[in-house]
Design a protein around this motif. Structure first.
Motif, PDB file in Angstrom:
ATOM      1  N   ALA A 318      -7.899   2.639   0.714  1.00 27.94           N
ATOM      2  CA  ALA A 318      -8.033   3.943   0.058  1.00 27.94           C
ATOM      3  C   ALA A 318      -7.206   4.985   0.810  1.00 27.94           C
ATOM      4  O   ALA A 318      -6.557   5.845   0.198  1.00 27.94           O
ATOM      5  CB  ALA A 318      -9.501   4.360   0.012  1.00 27.94           C
ATOM      6  N   LEU A 319      -7.202   4.922   2.137  1.00 28.43           N
ATOM      7  CA  LEU A 319      -6.377   5.862   2.912  1.00 28.43           C
ATOM      8  C   LEU A 319      -4.897   5.639   2.594  1.00 28.43           C
ATOM      9  O   LEU A 319      -4.147   6.598   2.381  1.00 28.43           O
ATOM     10  CB  LEU A 319      -6.617   5.687   4.421  1.00 28.43           C
ATOM     11  N   ALA A 320      -4.472   4.366   2.536  1.00 29.67           N
ATOM     12  CA  ALA A 320      -3.066   4.064   2.243  1.00 29.67           C
ATOM     13  C   ALA A 320      -2.672   4.627   0.867  1.00 29.67           C
ATOM     14  O   ALA A 320      -1.586   5.209   0.723  1.00 29.67           O
ATOM     15  CB  ALA A 320      -2.813   2.564   2.308  1.00 29.67           C
ATOM     16  N   SER A 321      -3.554   4.497  -0.131  1.00 30.85           N
ATOM     17  CA  SER A 321      -3.233   5.042  -1.468  1.00 30.85           C
ATOM     18  C   SER A 321      -3.173   6.559  -1.422  1.00 30.85           C
ATOM     19  O   SER A 321      -2.302   7.173  -2.040  1.00 30.85           O
ATOM     20  CB  SER A 321      -4.276   4.656  -2.518  1.00 30.85           C
ATOM     21  N   HIS A 322      -4.116   7.162  -0.709  1.00 35.52           N
ATOM     22  CA  HIS A 322      -4.137   8.626  -0.573  1.00 35.52           C
ATOM     23  C   HIS A 322      -2.817   9.111   0.042  1.00 35.52           C
ATOM     24  O   HIS A 322      -2.201  10.066  -0.443  1.00 35.52           O
ATOM     25  CB  HIS A 322      -5.323   9.020   0.309  1.00 35.52           C
ATOM     26  N   LEU A 323      -2.368   8.434   1.085  1.00 34.59           N
ATOM     27  CA  LEU A 323      -1.107   8.834   1.736  1.00 34.59           C
ATOM     28  C   LEU A 323       0.076   8.599   0.791  1.00 34.59           C
ATOM     29  O   LEU A 323       0.973   9.442   0.693  1.00 34.59           O
ATOM     30  CB  LEU A 323      -0.915   8.064   3.052  1.00 34.59           C
ATOM     31  N   ALA A 324       0.070   7.482   0.084  1.00 35.40           N
ATOM     32  CA  ALA A 324       1.179   7.177  -0.834  1.00 35.40           C
ATOM     33  C   ALA A 324       1.270   8.237  -1.926  1.00 35.40           C
ATOM     34  O   ALA A 324       2.366   8.698  -2.273  1.00 35.40           O
ATOM     35  CB  ALA A 324       0.989   5.786  -1.439  1.00 35.40           C
ATOM     36  N   GLU A 325       0.099   8.646  -2.450  1.00 32.95           N
ATOM     37  CA  GLU A 325       0.101   9.682  -3.500  1.00 32.95           C
ATOM     38  C   GLU A 325       0.649  10.997  -2.966  1.00 32.95           C
ATOM     39  O   GLU A 325       1.172  11.820  -3.714  1.00 32.95           O
ATOM     40  CB  GLU A 325      -1.333   9.912  -4.010  1.00 32.95           C
ATOM     41  N   SER A 326       0.555  11.191  -1.655  1.00 34.09           N
ATOM     42  CA  SER A 326       1.042  12.431  -1.052  1.00 34.09           C
ATOM     43  C   SER A 326       2.467  12.277  -0.512  1.00 34.09           C
ATOM     44  O   SER A 326       2.950  13.130   0.228  1.00 34.09           O
ATOM     45  CB  SER A 326       0.112  12.855   0.081  1.00 34.09           C
ATOM     46  N   GLY A 327       3.116  11.164  -0.832  1.00 28.81           N
ATOM     47  CA  GLY A 327       4.511  10.982  -0.430  1.00 28.81           C
ATOM     48  C   GLY A 327       4.704  10.390   0.956  1.00 28.81           C
ATOM     49  O   GLY A 327       5.806  10.414   1.511  1.00 28.81           O
ATOM     50  N   VAL A 328       3.640   9.823   1.539  1.00 24.67           N
ATOM     51  CA  VAL A 328       3.740   9.247   2.889  1.00 24.67           C
ATOM     52  C   VAL A 328       3.670   7.724   2.796  1.00 24.67           C
ATOM     53  O   VAL A 328       2.698   7.170   2.270  1.00 24.67           O
ATOM     54  CB  VAL A 328       2.597   9.774   3.798  1.00 24.67           C
ATOM     55  N   GLY A 329       4.686   7.064   3.310  1.00 16.35           N
ATOM     56  CA  GLY A 329       4.732   5.603   3.280  1.00 16.35           C
ATOM     57  C   GLY A 329       3.984   4.999   4.455  1.00 16.35           C
ATOM     58  O   GLY A 329       4.041   5.521   5.568  1.00 16.35           O
ATOM     59  N   THR A 330       3.270   3.916   4.217  1.00 15.39           N
ATOM     60  CA  THR A 330       2.607   3.175   5.301  1.00 15.39           C
ATOM     61  C   THR A 330       2.834   1.688   5.048  1.00 15.39           C
ATOM     62  O   THR A 330       3.330   1.305   3.991  1.00 15.39           O
ATOM     63  CB  THR A 330       1.079   3.429   5.322  1.00 15.39           C
ATOM     64  N   GLU A 331       2.471   0.873   6.021  1.00 16.38           N
ATOM     65  CA  GLU A 331       2.538  -0.584   5.837  1.00 16.38           C
ATOM     66  C   GLU A 331       1.249  -1.197   6.346  1.00 16.38           C
ATOM     67  O   GLU A 331       0.667  -0.697   7.311  1.00 16.38           O
ATOM     68  CB  GLU A 331       3.699  -1.185   6.643  1.00 16.38           C
ATOM     69  N   THR A 332       0.836  -2.265   5.695  1.00 11.82           N
ATOM     70  CA  THR A 332      -0.331  -3.006   6.167  1.00 11.82           C
ATOM     71  C   THR A 332       0.163  -4.196   6.983  1.00 11.82           C
ATOM     72  O   THR A 332       0.571  -5.206   6.446  1.00 11.82           O
ATOM     73  CB  THR A 332      -1.171  -3.495   4.973  1.00 11.82           C
ATOM     74  N   TYR A 333       0.168  -4.019   8.310  1.00 12.16           N
ATOM     75  CA  TYR A 333       0.516  -5.133   9.219  1.00 12.16           C
ATOM     76  C   TYR A 333      -0.774  -5.650   9.822  1.00 12.16           C
ATOM     77  O   TYR A 333      -1.381  -4.940  10.605  1.00 12.16           O
ATOM     78  CB  TYR A 333       1.399  -4.658  10.355  1.00 12.16           C
TER      79      TYR A 333
END
Ligand SMILES: *Cc1c(COP(=O)(O)O)cnc(C)c1O
Length: 394
Positions: A318-333
């Motif tokens: 949910a945090l990763a989606s929240h960041l993605a919606e705000s234009g911030v890229g993350t990765e699940t390693y």
């Protein structure tokens, strides 16, 4: 909304970019590429030989052998160390899939161990419990910004006469006991995949070793097993082998880029450490964050390098989606423990056998980290993380 370009640049935080590095290095990259066009040798040529020499100097390895990827570097290193069909290799359950798939590609069988929850590297006790009479190799992996405990793992290897091969693909610049990662056992590898600390503009990798017989075999196996360029920068080494090789040669255009980027690697590493400290300061005391990376001050004995800034959090997806919606890229390693990957299903491992690896897979999230990143962007990412958890708490 009338957003300025500068504002939108702060708002959008890609997971990875290196455009300003390329702007700065372009003249020296172009000079290298022009040389390649002049001499017409596009693969396994003069730039590759020069890069191998520079890389050996930087790491302190006696031999640095350039190849086409970190994955092939692992396969070639395992083969060059004499891995025989069916022999077992201890591999941590939490890693990039190539740590274990390389073992299978080299003819061996991975045997998985759990990890240390703080360093994410192979847990020496779990490794000790996984050793059987068929175990021949031990593969510590150094992930994100930490190194495996090579003192404890080295002792275990000596006790059971295991060959240590390091998956140091992420570990350029990392040192322990004064030695560069990859040089604590028979050898190690580096990956120059674009997003790695030293990244090319495509795939590339290298094998590091102090042992001439291993360098010789890797150098031959990467090029169909024999022929081609003689190993003139490995004096006294022949270029023939008695087993089928692969085509794992490095491209000269990648070597030209890597030579240029090696010149600013140390300042990149310092910048990465500054950005990591900035993250750690801003993320402190946020409910929902379960673990942040351990930051060790560099010393003569040890230096860690921030390749990835990884946190463990509640409600990770949910945090990763929240960041993605705000234009911030993350990765699940890394999202799935290696023993539970479909390609290793027939090894028969079951959920619950690797509690630390399983917890890390469920909670780990990598935030943007690269020398181009601005502090204002770190602020933005941390503000979004904070508001996500404080918003939920209310
Ligand atoms: C990147 C990586 C590899 C593979 O390297 P490639 O160059 O992508 O083939 C292997 N192991 C680890 C831990 C890695 O991070």
């Amino acid at each position: 909304m009338n957003e300025t370009f500068a504002e939108s640049a702060v708002r959008k935080v890609p997971f990875f970019t290196q455009s300003s590095a390329f702007a700065e290095l372009w003249p020296s990259i172009r000079a290298g590429v022009e040389e390649i066009f002049e001499n017409g040798k596009f693969s396994h040529g003069a730039q590759v030989a020069r890069f191998e020499q520079r890389l050996a100097e930087y790491t302190g390895a006696r031999y640095a052998v350039g190849v086409n990827s970190g994955t092939d570097a692992l396969v070639l290193l395992l083969r060059a160390c004499g891995l025989a069909p069916g022999e077992k290799v201890l591999v941590p359950a939490f890693s990039f899939v190539a740590s274990a798939s390389s073992v299978v590609l080299a003819g061996g069988l991975p045997r998985f161990t759990d990890i240390d929850p703080v360093t994410y590297a192979m847990d020496p006790e779990s490794a000790a419990g996984a050793v059987t009479s068929a175990t021949r190799f031990l593969m510590p992996v150094h992930l994100f910004s930490h190194q495996a405990d090579l003192r404890a793992l080295g002792e275990l290897a000596r006790r059971h006469e295991l060959v240590v091969v390091e998956d140091s693909a992420e570990a350029i610049g990392m040192r322990q006991g004064g030695r560069h990662a990859g040089l604590h056992g028979a050898g190690g590898v580096l990956s120059f995949f674009p997003s790695k600390t030293l990244g090319a503009i495509g795939d590339a990798g290298a094998v590091l070793t102090d042992r001439p017989e291993i360098a010789e075999r890797v150098a031959a196996l990467r090029h169909h097993g024999r022929g081609g360029r003689t190993l003139d920068h490995f004096p006294g080494i022949s270029n023939e082998t008695d087993e089928p090789g692969m085509n794992s040669k490095m491209d000269d255009i990648q070597a030209a880029v890597l030579i240029a980027k090696l010149g600013r690697l140390e300042s990149d590493i310092v910048r990465r450490a500054e950005l990591a400290s900035a993250y750690s300061e801003r993320l402190r005391d946020i409910p929902g964050i379960i673990r942040m990376p351990v930051v060790t001050a560099p010393s003569d004995y040890r230096r860690d390098v921030f390749y990835v800034y990884l946190i463990e959090v509640e409600n990770r997806d949910a945090l990763a989606s929240h960041l993605a919606e705000s234009g911030v890229g993350t990765e699940t390693y890394y999202p799935v423990p290696l023993p539970f990957q479909p390609c290793f299903a027939d090894l028969g491992y079951r959920a619950g056998q690797f509690p630390n690896a399983e917890a890390a897979c469920a909670r780990a999230l990598a935030l943007p980290l690269y020398p181009d990143l601005e502090l204002a962007q770190v602020d933005r990412v941390c503000d979004l993380v904070r508001s996500f958890y404080l918003g939920r708490a209310r």
